[in-house]
Design a protein around this motif. Structure first.
Motif, short mmCIF file in Angstrom:
data_model
loop_
_atom_site.label_atom_id
_atom_site.label_comp_id
_atom_site.label_asym_id
_atom_site.label_seq_id
_atom_site.Cartn_x
_atom_site.Cartn_y
_atom_site.Cartn_z
N LEU A 149 -13.95 11.07 -18.16
CA LEU A 149 -15.50 11.40 -17.80
C LEU A 149 -15.56 12.82 -17.59
O LEU A 149 -16.53 13.21 -18.40
CB LEU A 149 -15.96 10.71 -16.75
CG LEU A 149 -16.24 9.10 -16.77
CD1 LEU A 149 -16.40 8.56 -15.44
CD2 LEU A 149 -17.14 8.73 -17.72
N LEU A 150 -14.74 13.57 -16.86
CA LEU A 150 -15.16 14.98 -16.72
C LEU A 150 -14.18 15.91 -17.45
O LEU A 150 -14.63 17.19 -17.65
CB LEU A 150 -14.80 15.42 -15.27
CG LEU A 150 -15.61 14.47 -14.07
CD1 LEU A 150 -15.27 14.75 -12.90
CD2 LEU A 150 -17.13 14.72 -14.25
N LYS A 157 -23.54 13.33 -10.89
CA LYS A 157 -24.82 13.71 -11.84
C LYS A 157 -24.87 13.07 -13.08
O LYS A 157 -25.80 13.49 -13.60
CB LYS A 157 -24.29 15.23 -12.02
CG LYS A 157 -24.74 16.33 -10.82
CD LYS A 157 -24.39 17.62 -10.96
CE LYS A 157 -24.33 18.59 -9.68
NZ LYS A 157 -23.32 19.30 -9.68
N LEU A 158 -23.96 12.10 -13.14
CA LEU A 158 -24.05 11.25 -14.31
C LEU A 158 -25.21 10.43 -14.36
O LEU A 158 -25.56 9.57 -15.19
CB LEU A 158 -22.64 10.79 -14.97
CG LEU A 158 -21.56 11.77 -15.00
CD1 LEU A 158 -20.26 11.06 -15.25
CD2 LEU A 158 -21.84 12.51 -16.35
N LEU A 218 -17.27 5.58 -21.57
CA LEU A 218 -17.90 6.88 -22.10
C LEU A 218 -19.36 6.43 -22.75
O LEU A 218 -20.30 7.04 -22.37
CB LEU A 218 -17.02 7.62 -23.10
CG LEU A 218 -15.98 8.22 -22.54
CD1 LEU A 218 -15.10 9.09 -23.66
CD2 LEU A 218 -16.03 9.23 -21.47
N SER A 254 -19.70 16.04 -9.39
CA SER A 254 -20.11 16.15 -10.89
C SER A 254 -20.45 14.58 -11.36
O SER A 254 -21.24 14.59 -11.96
CB SER A 254 -18.85 16.65 -11.74
OG SER A 254 -18.41 17.75 -11.34
N LEU A 255 -19.42 13.61 -10.99
CA LEU A 255 -19.74 12.30 -11.32
C LEU A 255 -21.02 11.83 -10.74
O LEU A 255 -21.73 11.08 -11.78
CB LEU A 255 -18.80 11.38 -10.58
CG LEU A 255 -17.31 11.46 -11.12
CD1 LEU A 255 -16.25 10.66 -10.41
CD2 LEU A 255 -17.27 10.96 -12.80
N ILE A 270 -21.62 4.38 -19.68
CA ILE A 270 -22.32 5.39 -18.71
C ILE A 270 -23.61 5.86 -19.39
O ILE A 270 -24.50 6.22 -18.52
CB ILE A 270 -21.43 6.23 -18.03
CG1 ILE A 270 -20.91 7.35 -19.01
CG2 ILE A 270 -20.25 5.63 -17.28
CD1 ILE A 270 -20.54 8.62 -18.55
N LYS A 271 -23.87 5.93 -20.50
CA LYS A 271 -24.90 6.35 -21.10
C LYS A 271 -26.35 5.72 -20.83
O LYS A 271 -27.29 6.19 -20.75
CB LYS A 271 -24.87 6.52 -22.86
CG LYS A 271 -23.92 7.32 -23.14
CD LYS A 271 -23.96 7.45 -24.87
CE LYS A 271 -22.96 8.65 -25.35
NZ LYS A 271 -22.63 8.41 -26.66
N LYS A 285 -26.43 4.23 -18.06
CA LYS A 285 -26.47 4.55 -16.33
C LYS A 285 -26.32 3.07 -15.63
O LYS A 285 -27.47 2.73 -15.05
CB LYS A 285 -27.74 5.34 -15.96
CG LYS A 285 -27.72 6.70 -16.86
CD LYS A 285 -29.02 7.55 -16.15
CE LYS A 285 -28.82 9.05 -16.69
NZ LYS A 285 -28.28 9.46 -18.06
#
Lengths: 311, 311
Positions: A193-194, A213-214, A173, A210-211, A176-177, A179
């Motif tokens: 994640l979702l 878009k992260l 979590l 959705s993923l 992934i901030k 990227k």
């Protein structure tokens, strides 16, 4: 050059016995000891595919010395940071032949002190600038803050190095901030994640959307026996799968999938070929007992069985 | 000098967790690693009682190096014979805190080749002539014939050295043919020797009488929580016991009992004192978590609780 980072490696001790009787004395039939940890597994799988790598991360004590010797013997370049105290953890896998069932008993691993963390940043700085990809796989040990991968991804970006992240929980979590170039969540991690667990083709399609878009350039959603869904910017979303014949051990399959993807990136395979090759690598791994990785020949035997559809 | 012989030592890895879920991934709370094997345990217990010893037997590989380092650190003189192949076994003990239950997962140990056996006879010949007592404890590894202890007892007799034998199964049945100075069977081993299992005071008295006819000068029948029955030629048969407060782990209690007896022989305690001291040593060991051995101070605290009756 490829660099794998394993922050909490392990010695896997797999014991086989007919049946485990709780509270009793049980006699082991067969035992094997493997150097492991998810990043080290990726290095081992890459080696089988013909790609050398540098294995970084923390090791400690006598179990750590075993891991380093095994890694070196397999033709991988060890570049580990040694903890001042403790010993690399031992993860016990008890395989009951009679039930075809494996019970895992996992240790937390030694605690990382602030001076150890300072040392690993120095050690990573020596190898990251030469890397094409840095592959961060597996859990963070006690004492390391969940933003470690995030900070590493930032540093790699400054150096123009792409990071593949395969982690769970807070490490994922937070990670992934920053990227990273690629993430490879399994179903549980997708839920982390979702906030919901995709079931059935429609939901898997929605989850993949959705993923993406992260902010990652590539997302691979691994679905166990159901294969994996591959997303890459500008490419079709593909779902690949193959039947293992038979499944002998799913240990290391996710790590093999990631190695298959990275090797495909390096050899400039087409998108469809990348999916086929990665799925075949993971499926061949499932056909091997214990945490072993397949030869190119074995993977080529699996390739015709891979089914790919657009999602 | 005292010499202990451990033919199949082990590294004991004790993991503690709340509850073991079969087929699942379990997280360990606490782990400890001990050098072990019954003869090595006797050496460790003797050391606590103030008696140095030489620890002999087979070791192998990286687990063997750990055992040797631990033994040396504890002030025991290692004089092990190194196997050419394999590694000393790891015995896993899974302690479930929630059930107060221990599951043992024991490996067979590395195979002894004929040249290894030739080597141990040479190594034993270097230390046995200096010994007052040779203590042979524990199982024989794969590849060693069941008459090994019997041949060792014969050699010791030629040199005027007394042997204490603590073994099971064929190693015990063959071993007693050479009439060692002392044996210390538990209830299962008494059944192996006599063909029936004594239950109740009358049968225990009868079993003790039968065992003494086998030709040993001393026989100690250990009865777990019910203490032990002590027989020696020319002495009264005594039954000693004491309540542990509380029982934390029975691991190593039999080895501590034997160490208590040997230390009593060396210090020329009276027969009644020998029984009291040995029972107190074993009982104090039961009050320690894991395979640890008590201090003299701890044993002295238990002594007033020992009850001795003639059988």
């Amino acid at each position: 050059m490829l660099v794998t980072v394993t922050m909490n490696p392990s010695v896997d001790r797999t014991v086989a016995l007919e049946e485990l009787a709780l509270g009793e004395t049980n006699r082991v039939k067969d035992v094997r000891t493997d150097a492991s940890g998810k990043g080290i597994n990726v290095s081992l799988a890459l080696r089988q595919l013909g790609f050398p790598s540098i294995a970084a991360g923390f090791l400690a004590g006598r179990e750590g010395r075993f891991v380093e010797a095994e890694v070196r013997e397999f033709g991988i370049t060890p570049h580990f940071t040694w903890l001042k105290k403790g010993s690399t953890r031992v993860n016990i896998k008890v395989y009951e032949v009679g039930h075809n069932r494996t019970t895992e008993i996992n240790e937390p691993g030694p605690v990382v002190e602030p001076q150890d963390e300072a040392a690993i940043w120095r050690d990573l700085a020596q190898v990251i600038p030469q890397a094409e990809y840095v592959i961060c796989s597996g859990s963070l040990p006690p004492g390391v803050k969940p933003d470690f991968y995030s900070r590493l991804i930032d540093k790699c970006r400054e150096l123009g190095v792409k990071v593949c992240l395969d982690a769970s929980g807070p490490a994922l979590l937070e990670g992934i901030k920053a990227k990273p170039f690629l993430i490879k969540p399994n179903e549980d991690e997708v839920e982390q994640l979702l906030g919901w667990k995709p079931e059935g083709k429609e939901e898997i399609r929605a989850a993949a959307a959705s993923l993406t878009k992260l902010g990652m350039e590539m997302v691979i959603m691994s679905l166990g026996a159901d294969g994996a869904v591959f997303y890459r910017e500008g490419e079709e979303v593909l779902w690949g799968r193959a039947a293992a014949d038979p499944v002998r051990s799913t240990s290391g399959c996710g790590d093999a999938l990631l190695a298959g993807v990275v090797s495909s990136l390096l050899t400039r395979r087409t998108w469809d070929e990348t999916v086929r090759w990665s799925i075949a690598t993971a499926t061949a791994t499932a056909e091997i007992f214990g945490t072993g990785f397949p030869t190119v020949e074995h993977i080529k035997q699996v390739l015709p069985r891979v089914v790919v559809e657009s999602l």
